[in-house]
Design a protein around this motif. Structure first.
Motif, PDB file in Angstrom:
ATOM      1  N   THR A  18       0.912  -1.363   0.036  1.00  0.00           N
ATOM      2  CA  THR A  18      -0.072   0.252   0.057  1.00  0.00           C
ATOM      3  C   THR A  18       0.729   1.129  -0.236  1.00  0.00           C
ATOM      4  O   THR A  18       0.549   2.247  -1.010  1.00  0.00           O
ATOM      5  N   VAL A  19       1.981   1.335   0.898  1.00  0.00           N
ATOM      6  CA  VAL A  19       2.557   2.474   0.947  1.00  0.00           C
ATOM      7  C   VAL A  19       3.518   2.535  -0.328  1.00  0.00           C
ATOM      8  O   VAL A  19       3.691   3.624  -1.170  1.00  0.00           O
ATOM      9  N   GLY A  20       3.964   1.504  -1.162  1.00  0.00           N
ATOM     10  CA  GLY A  20       4.603   1.476  -2.346  1.00  0.00           C
ATOM     11  C   GLY A  20       3.700   1.909  -3.356  1.00  0.00           C
ATOM     12  O   GLY A  20       4.194   2.915  -4.272  1.00  0.00           O
ATOM     13  N   LEU A  21       2.329   1.841  -3.497  1.00  0.00           N
ATOM     14  CA  LEU A  21       1.520   2.043  -4.403  1.00  0.00           C
ATOM     15  C   LEU A  21       1.331   3.741  -4.127  1.00  0.00           C
ATOM     16  O   LEU A  21       1.414   4.339  -5.186  1.00  0.00           O
ATOM     17  N   LEU A  22       1.317   4.135  -3.003  1.00  0.00           N
ATOM     18  CA  LEU A  22       1.299   5.421  -2.548  1.00  0.00           C
ATOM     19  C   LEU A  22       2.410   6.291  -3.116  1.00  0.00           C
ATOM     20  O   LEU A  22       2.283   7.349  -3.891  1.00  0.00           O
ATOM     21  N   ILE A  23       3.613   5.804  -2.882  1.00  0.00           N
ATOM     22  CA  ILE A  23       4.582   6.547  -3.374  1.00  0.00           C
ATOM     23  C   ILE A  23       4.728   6.419  -4.922  1.00  0.00           C
ATOM     24  O   ILE A  23       5.238   7.408  -5.617  1.00  0.00           O
ATOM     25  N   THR A  24       4.452   5.363  -5.499  1.00  0.00           N
ATOM     26  CA  THR A  24       4.372   5.504  -6.873  1.00  0.00           C
ATOM     27  C   THR A  24       3.559   6.392  -7.700  1.00  0.00           C
ATOM     28  O   THR A  24       3.734   6.925  -8.441  1.00  0.00           O
ATOM     29  N   VAL A  25       2.267   6.381  -7.116  1.00  0.00           N
ATOM     30  CA  VAL A  25       1.095   7.403  -7.665  1.00  0.00           C
ATOM     31  C   VAL A  25       1.652   8.821  -7.457  1.00  0.00           C
ATOM     32  O   VAL A  25       1.638   9.576  -8.269  1.00  0.00           O
ATOM     33  N   GLN A  26       2.460   9.197  -6.104  1.00  0.00           N
ATOM     34  CA  GLN A  26       3.009  10.466  -6.124  1.00  0.00           C
ATOM     35  C   GLN A  26       3.966  10.885  -6.954  1.00  0.00           C
ATOM     36  O   GLN A  26       4.123  11.830  -7.860  1.00  0.00           O
ATOM     37  N   ILE A  27       4.839   9.746  -7.313  1.00  0.00           N
ATOM     38  CA  ILE A  27       5.949  10.000  -8.394  1.00  0.00           C
ATOM     39  C   ILE A  27       5.352  10.212  -9.718  1.00  0.00           C
ATOM     40  O   ILE A  27       5.578  11.164 -10.525  1.00  0.00           O
ATOM     41  N   VAL A  28       4.462   9.290 -10.126  1.00  0.00           N
ATOM     42  CA  VAL A  28       3.779   9.477 -11.509  1.00  0.00           C
ATOM     43  C   VAL A  28       3.023  10.940 -11.478  1.00  0.00           C
ATOM     44  O   VAL A  28       3.165  11.620 -12.391  1.00  0.00           O
ATOM     45  N   ASP A  29       2.565  11.362 -10.597  1.00  0.00           N
ATOM     46  CA  ASP A  29       1.863  12.791 -10.431  1.00  0.00           C
ATOM     47  C   ASP A  29       2.692  13.893 -10.578  1.00  0.00           C
ATOM     48  O   ASP A  29       2.302  14.793 -11.000  1.00  0.00           O
TER      49      ASP A  29
END
Length: 289
Positions: free
Chosen positions: A216-227
């Motif tokens: 979950t935290v990994g997906l959160l970080i990934t979404v933030q990077i993509v944004d």
């Protein structure tokens, strides 16, 4: 199923008792208390840093008027520390805490071997899932209020309080400023609904609490990077984090509602999609632990 068990299963009071039990379990965990402690410490650290920086009469860093730029107004009014702290914690600290709690909601029970016994209680899979999600949503609200209250107390102790100037340049009274601070806190809490649903869905996919939290935290970080990647601007409006800082529009006069409504609508969409996915997975999952 006996008559007594059937009545108990259908009783709203028993469902309320299950929810109360889940809340007590969630907020009694040392991990949860540690997360809330870290969140409460962030405004204190920001306030002390600004106080030290401006001790010689210089102004704090920042500028403009939105998001973290509220920091430039803290020395004039400690209430701005609430807005600054929420802007500082929303991109990572708050959603990370929610991701940890949501990711562990079901996977942690499965790993501890208690999930099967909860279903035998009898809770029912759908009722248990909704109870878990409701408890995570309460944590979203509590975590946000912890940041806001800590910032308000710190701001009152370190800086003057009084009327404040909105981003639009108009003046509003301190009481209205408090109301807007509360509204901002509620919007920030609502901005975490999507992360909570995503974390709960991930929690249904594994029996390892650590794996669910890390994913979950990994997906959160990934979404933030993509944004933050300009070349992917086409997908930015569909990312749950894209409109998070739109809460700053509540400090305009008049309030700008466009991005705020987009944010709340996007969170509702994520909650519906991943909540449904979590329900479909959990109600058909073979639970042996």
């Amino acid at each position: 199923m006996s008559r007594a068990e059937a009545v108990r299963k259908a009783s709203p009071l028993w469902a309320l008792g299950l929810f109360r039990s889940e809340l007590l379990t969630t907020f009694r965990r040392w991990r949860t208390l540690a997360l809330l402690g870290v969140l409460a410490a962030v405004p204190v650290l920001v306030g002390i840093a600004v106080r030290i920086e401006t001790g010689d009469g210089s102004s704090a860093g920042g500028g403009g008027g939105g998001g973290p730029a509220f920091i430039s107004q803290i020395t004039n009014n400690g209430l701005f520390l609430v807005f600054t702290a929420l802007a500082a914690t929303l991109p990572f600290f708050l959603p990370m805490a929610v991701g940890v709690v949501a990711g562990d909601a079901l996977a942690g029970e499965a790993n501890a071997g208690t999930l099967r016994y909860l279903l035998v209680a009898p809770a029912g899979r759908t009722r248990l899932l909704f109870t878990k999600y409701a408890a995570v949503l309460v944590f979203c609200l509590v975590a946000t209020l912890v940041v806001a209250v800590s910032a308000l107390v710190t701001g009152a102790l370190l800086f003057p309080l009084g009327d404040l100037t909105t981003i639009s340049g108009t003046r509003i009274g301190f009481s209205e400023g408090l109301v807007r601070a509360l509204l901002i806190a509620l919007v920030v809490a609502a901005s975490l609904v999507g992360v909570a649903a995503l974390g709960l869905f991930v929690s249904t996919l594994t029996s390892s609490g650590i794996a669910a939290m890390a994913t979950t935290v990994g997906l959160l970080i990934t979404v933030q990077i993509v944004d933050q990647i300009p070349q992917l601007h086409a997908v930015h409006p569909y990312l749950f984090s894209h409109y998070w800082l739109s809460f700053a529009d509540l400090m305009r006069e008049p309030v700008h509602w466009d991005d705020l409504t987009k944010n709340l609508g996007l969170q509702a969409l994520y909650a519906a999609v991943f909540g449904s996915a979590a329900w479909a997975r959990f109600t058909s999952k073979d639970i042996t632990a």
